[in-house]
Design a protein around this motif. Structure first.
Motif, PDB file in Angstrom:
ATOM      1  N   VAL A 208       0.830  -1.206   0.000  1.00 55.10           N
ATOM      2  CA  VAL A 208       0.000   0.000   0.000  1.00 55.10           C
ATOM      3  C   VAL A 208       0.861   1.251   0.000  1.00 55.10           C
ATOM      4  CG1 VAL A 208      -1.672   1.359   1.323  1.00 55.10           C
ATOM      5  CG2 VAL A 208      -2.004  -1.108   1.067  1.00 55.10           C
ATOM      6  N   ILE A 212       1.261   4.012  -3.168  1.00 58.13           N
ATOM      7  CA  ILE A 212       0.841   5.400  -2.974  1.00 58.13           C
ATOM      8  C   ILE A 212       2.008   6.358  -3.198  1.00 58.13           C
ATOM      9  CG2 ILE A 212       0.008   7.084  -1.283  1.00 58.13           C
ATOM     10  CD1 ILE A 212      -1.739   4.893  -0.090  1.00 58.13           C
ATOM     11  N   TYR A 235      -8.146  -1.194   7.365  1.00 58.59           N
ATOM     12  CA  TYR A 235      -7.789   0.159   7.771  1.00 58.59           C
ATOM     13  C   TYR A 235      -7.433   0.173   9.256  1.00 58.59           C
ATOM     14  CZ  TYR A 235      -7.876   5.253   8.030  1.00 58.59           C
ATOM     15  OH  TYR A 235      -7.528   6.566   8.195  1.00 58.59           O
ATOM     16  N   VAL A 274      -5.303   2.657  -6.626  1.00 57.26           N
ATOM     17  CA  VAL A 274      -4.431   3.747  -6.181  1.00 57.26           C
ATOM     18  C   VAL A 274      -4.229   4.760  -7.304  1.00 57.26           C
ATOM     19  CG1 VAL A 274      -2.062   4.328  -5.498  1.00 57.26           C
ATOM     20  CG2 VAL A 274      -3.252   2.430  -4.384  1.00 57.26           C
ATOM     21  N   LEU A 320      -8.090   4.292   1.712  1.00 60.15           N
ATOM     22  CA  LEU A 320      -6.998   4.749   0.851  1.00 60.15           C
ATOM     23  C   LEU A 320      -6.994   6.261   0.713  1.00 60.15           C
ATOM     24  CD1 LEU A 320      -6.949   2.095  -2.028  1.00 60.15           C
ATOM     25  CD2 LEU A 320      -5.211   2.446  -0.253  1.00 60.15           C
ATOM     26  N   THR A 323      -5.263   7.643   3.632  1.00 56.30           N
ATOM     27  CA  THR A 323      -3.841   7.313   3.588  1.00 56.30           C
ATOM     28  C   THR A 323      -3.119   8.129   2.525  1.00 56.30           C
ATOM     29  OG1 THR A 323      -4.509   5.065   4.215  1.00 56.30           O
ATOM     30  CG2 THR A 323      -2.231   5.377   3.532  1.00 56.30           C
TER      31      THR A 323
END
Length: 342
Positions: A208, A212, A235, A274, A320, A323
């Motif tokens: 992840v 990102i 999460y 993403v 996401l 984040t």
């Protein structure tokens, strides 16, 4: 805390002054540990945070000292420790969780899982505290069945590059079991599946954070193999809620409990999500699969639902977005600092 309203959990109630607890969080300056410390302070507890700062960061916990109920102590759990005064609960989150970081010093990783667990178990025994081990879905190795229930014994390579972490966590579970059986210690074991959220390190090395950061900086997104391997992403707010519910569960719940999101995505699907959420024009680039990279990872959370009344509520896209916003701010702040220096 924002998630109490936004995400709809029925959170554990706050503590009255007469029930105020002292809770020790080993690894409390890390990604997951700092969120746990924050929640424990929110419920009214006094929190003692232990961390050797090898992968944790003081930036993650700087805001917590304002409460007046937070104490930080730099300490490596492979060394014996002494804590003055009462301790009611101990969370053992002390171990790097990303492959690049735990493989950097495999001996220390193994020591952290085993010696660290023993030192904290001895402290729990001395204090009469209940204690929770943050274990991992990695104990299932490259699973032959899906989803993985707690009864599955796994398919683990004991001599591969991931073994220092996988086998260390398996041994820690054994130690918790034996301390509970022989000394009557109140032990809990959480098998944590992939967790993500704000305060992950930009160089964390997990999928992840990698995707990102690569998307936000315009770099190619590195997909290992064809990206057909699957993961389940939970999460951080959901995961912390599960840990706290497990710690508060009845004394006779000693068996391991899976905590994770059963929603299953291929790595390629995650990369595409993403890209869509960031608006990035980065490309996907395929690299060789790492040794022992699990092909499939999905938790069976029937036990958590039944025993803890817990299941995750944050959709992947929403988590996401939080984040991505965090990493965007971190990267912008880093760029400003570099510009000032130059």
């Amino acid at each position: 805390m924002r998630s109490e309203r936004r995400f709809g959990h029925k959170f554990l109630s706050g503590l009255s002054s007469s029930a105020r607890k002292t809770i020790l969080v080993a690894g409390g300056a890390g990604f997951l540990g700092s969120h746990l410390c924050e929640r424990l302070l929110k419920q009214g507890s006094d929190v003692v945070c232990l961390d050797n700062l090898l992968t944790g960061s003081l930036d993650n916990i700087a805001h917590l000292s304002q409460t007046g109920r937070f104490t930080f102590r730099q300490h490596d759990v492979i060394e014996p420790l002494r804590i003055d005064g009462p301790v009611d609960e101990i969370y053992n989150l002390a171990c790097p969780a990303s492959p690049p970081k735990y493989q950097k010093d495999p001996f220390h990783t193994f020591q952290t899982s085993i010696m660290g667990a023993m030192n904290l178990l001895e402290l729990a025994k001395a204090k009469g505290a209940r204690i929770l081990q943050a274990s991992t879905s990695e104990v299932y190795g490259d699973p032959e069945i899906s989803p993985q229930p707690e009864s599955y014994r796994g398919c683990v390579n004991t001599v591969g590059p991931r073994a220092c972490y996988d086998e260390g966590k398996r041994a820690a579970e054994t130690l918790f079991y034996e301390y509970g059986r022989q000394f009557g210690l109140n032990t809990k074991i959480a098998r944590i599946f992939n967790t993500y959220g704000p305060r992950m390190s930009p160089d964390d090395g997990r999928v992840v954070s990698n995707f990102i950061v690569q998307a936000l900086t315009g770099r190619d997104l590195t997909v290992y193999g064809k990206g057909e391997q699957t993961r389940s992403f939970c999460y951080v707010d959901d995961l912390v809620e599960g840990l706290m519910r497990l710690m508060a569960s009845p004394d006779d719940l000693r068996d391991p409990v899976n905590l994770g999101n059963p929603g299953e995505f291929t790595v390629r699907e995650l990369a595409e999500i993403v890209l869509a959420r960031t608006g990035s024009r980065s490309r996907l680039v395929n690299l060789d699969l790492p040794v022992d990279d699990p092909r499939q990872r999905r938790p069976d959370i029937a036990r958590a639902k039944r025993e803890l009344s817990w299941s995750p509520v944050v959709p992947l896209e929403e988590g996401l977005d939080h984040t991505i916003a965090y990493f965007d701010a971190v990267l912008r702040n880093s760029a400003r600092k570099e510009a000032m220096v130059s």
